[in-house]
Design an enzyme around this catalytic site. Sequence first.
Site, short mmCIF file in Angstrom:
data_model
loop_
_atom_site.label_atom_id
_atom_site.label_comp_id
_atom_site.label_asym_id
_atom_site.label_seq_id
_atom_site.Cartn_x
_atom_site.Cartn_y
_atom_site.Cartn_z
N ASP A 144 0.81 -1.21 0.00
CA ASP A 144 0.00 0.00 0.00
C ASP A 144 0.85 1.27 0.00
O ASP A 144 0.62 2.18 -0.79
CB ASP A 144 -0.93 -0.02 1.22
CG ASP A 144 -1.75 1.25 1.34
OD1 ASP A 144 -2.81 1.33 0.71
OD2 ASP A 144 -1.30 2.17 2.05
N ALA A 172 -4.71 2.68 -0.74
CA ALA A 172 -4.43 2.12 -2.05
C ALA A 172 -4.88 0.66 -2.13
O ALA A 172 -5.44 0.21 -3.15
CB ALA A 172 -2.95 2.24 -2.38
N ASP A 173 -4.65 -0.10 -1.07
CA ASP A 173 -5.14 -1.47 -1.02
C ASP A 173 -6.66 -1.52 -1.12
O ASP A 173 -7.23 -2.32 -1.87
CB ASP A 173 -4.72 -2.13 0.30
CG ASP A 173 -3.39 -2.85 0.19
OD1 ASP A 173 -3.09 -3.41 -0.88
OD2 ASP A 173 -2.63 -2.84 1.17
N THR A 174 -7.32 -0.68 -0.36
CA THR A 174 -8.78 -0.68 -0.33
C THR A 174 -9.36 -0.28 -1.68
O THR A 174 -10.32 -0.89 -2.17
CB THR A 174 -9.28 0.27 0.77
OG1 THR A 174 -8.71 -0.11 2.02
CG2 THR A 174 -10.79 0.22 0.88
N GLY A 177 -9.02 -3.14 -4.07
CA GLY A 177 -10.02 -4.17 -3.80
C GLY A 177 -11.40 -3.76 -4.27
O GLY A 177 -12.15 -4.58 -4.83
#
Length: 401
Positions: A144, A172-174, A177
Site C-alpha cells: 500500500d 491504495a489497497d482498499t 479491492g
Amino acid sequence: MSTPLLEGVRVLDLTNVLAGPFAGYQLALQGADVLKIEMPESGDLARQLGADRELSEDLLGASFLAQNAGKRSLTLNLKETAGKEALQRAVRDADVLVENFRPGVMDRLDVGWEVLKRENPSLVYCAISGFGQTGPMRERPAYDQIVQGLSGMMSVTGTPDVTPLRAGFPVADTLGGMAAAYAIAAALVRRARTGQGAFLDVSMLEAALTAMGWVTSNYLITGRTPQPMGNENFTAAPSGTFATADGHLNIAANRQQQFATLCRLIDRDDLLADPRFTHPADRKTHRDQLRTEIETGLALRTAKEWEEILSDAGVPAARVLSVPDALGLEQLAARGFLHHLSFPDGRDRPLEVLGSPFQVDGEPVGPGSPPPLLGEHTDTALTEVGYGKREIEELRAKGAV
C-alpha cells in the site's frame, strides 16, 4: 428479506492480506459463495497480522477477521500436482477466480488464466497487482505505501512543511479491492448476457490515480502541479478544518449563500462586506486571513454545537472524530452498518465487523457467517467438486491439502 444480489455465484478467492481479501469480502457480503483457498498450515498472511498478538498466534489475526467473514476456507498446496488438479476441478464449477499474486506466479504454477479458461471458458478471472499484468513495472513488489508514494497521493497529503505524508489507512489497497469487486460485478453482467468469461487486470496504482479525481484532472487539463494544502480545499474557501471552543470542525461553505449563512450564524456579517472576502476567488486568495476571522466566532461554542447549528441551516459542517467516536455514531447504528458475529473458534469474546457500504432494498447487508478457521471447509468443498472420502485422504497424504 430480499434475495442477495450475488446469490448462486461461486468465487474462488486465492488472495492474501488486504486488496484481494477486501474484494472477496465485498462479493461475500452480497451473497456470493466465496471459497477462500489458502496454503495448508499457514494460510492467508493476514491471519498473523493485527493489534492482538494472541489472535495472530492463533491464525485469527484482526486483519484477517475484518475481511473474511462470510467466506469458507479450503486449503490447497498449489506447488503439489494434486493440489493444482483440485483447483482445476473447483474452477469447473466456479463463476469467478480472484488472485493477487505477483504477475506471472499463477502461470509458473501452471494454473494461470490460459490453463484455467480451458477448464471453464466462462470463468471470470480477476488478477489484482500493484501495477498491472503488463508494463515495465509489472513484476515489482508493491504494498500500500509503495503505491501511495508512486501515485502522487503522498505528495498532496500534509502541509507544505510536512509532506510527503501517507494516509492513515491503507487507502491504495482498499481502492484496488473495491475496483476489483466492481470489475467482477461488471464482468458477471456481460457473462449473464453472452456466456463469455473475462480476464480482469486490476492495477492498484491506476485505481489510486483514478480515485484522486480533481487532483489528477486539474493537472491533466490545466497543467498546474497539485500542492499539499493540509486540511484546506483548493477549490473553495472557507472550506477546511477550523478550531472551535473544544475541538475541530470541518466546514465546506463552498457556495455564496452558505458563506453568507455562516457569517450570520457566527455573528460576523461584517465579513460579507470585507473586500478580501467578497468574491469566491478573493476568499481563496485570502483563505488564511478568512480562517482567522471565522475562528474568532467559532470559539464561542463547541464543535458539536456548531455542527448542529450549521448543518440545520444548510451549511455543511461536522466534527473531526476519532475512529471509536465515528464507529459509535447513532447514524451507523440506525442503518445497521456494524455486525456482531460469534468468534470462529467459539471463544467468549465479541467480534464486530463492518457490513456493506450500501443497503439493498432498504436493508443493511452483512456477512452470513464468521470468518473461517484455516481449512475449516476443506472436506466439504472437495466433496462438492466430486472428491470422495478416500480421495481426500490421499490428497492429505500427498500434502496437497
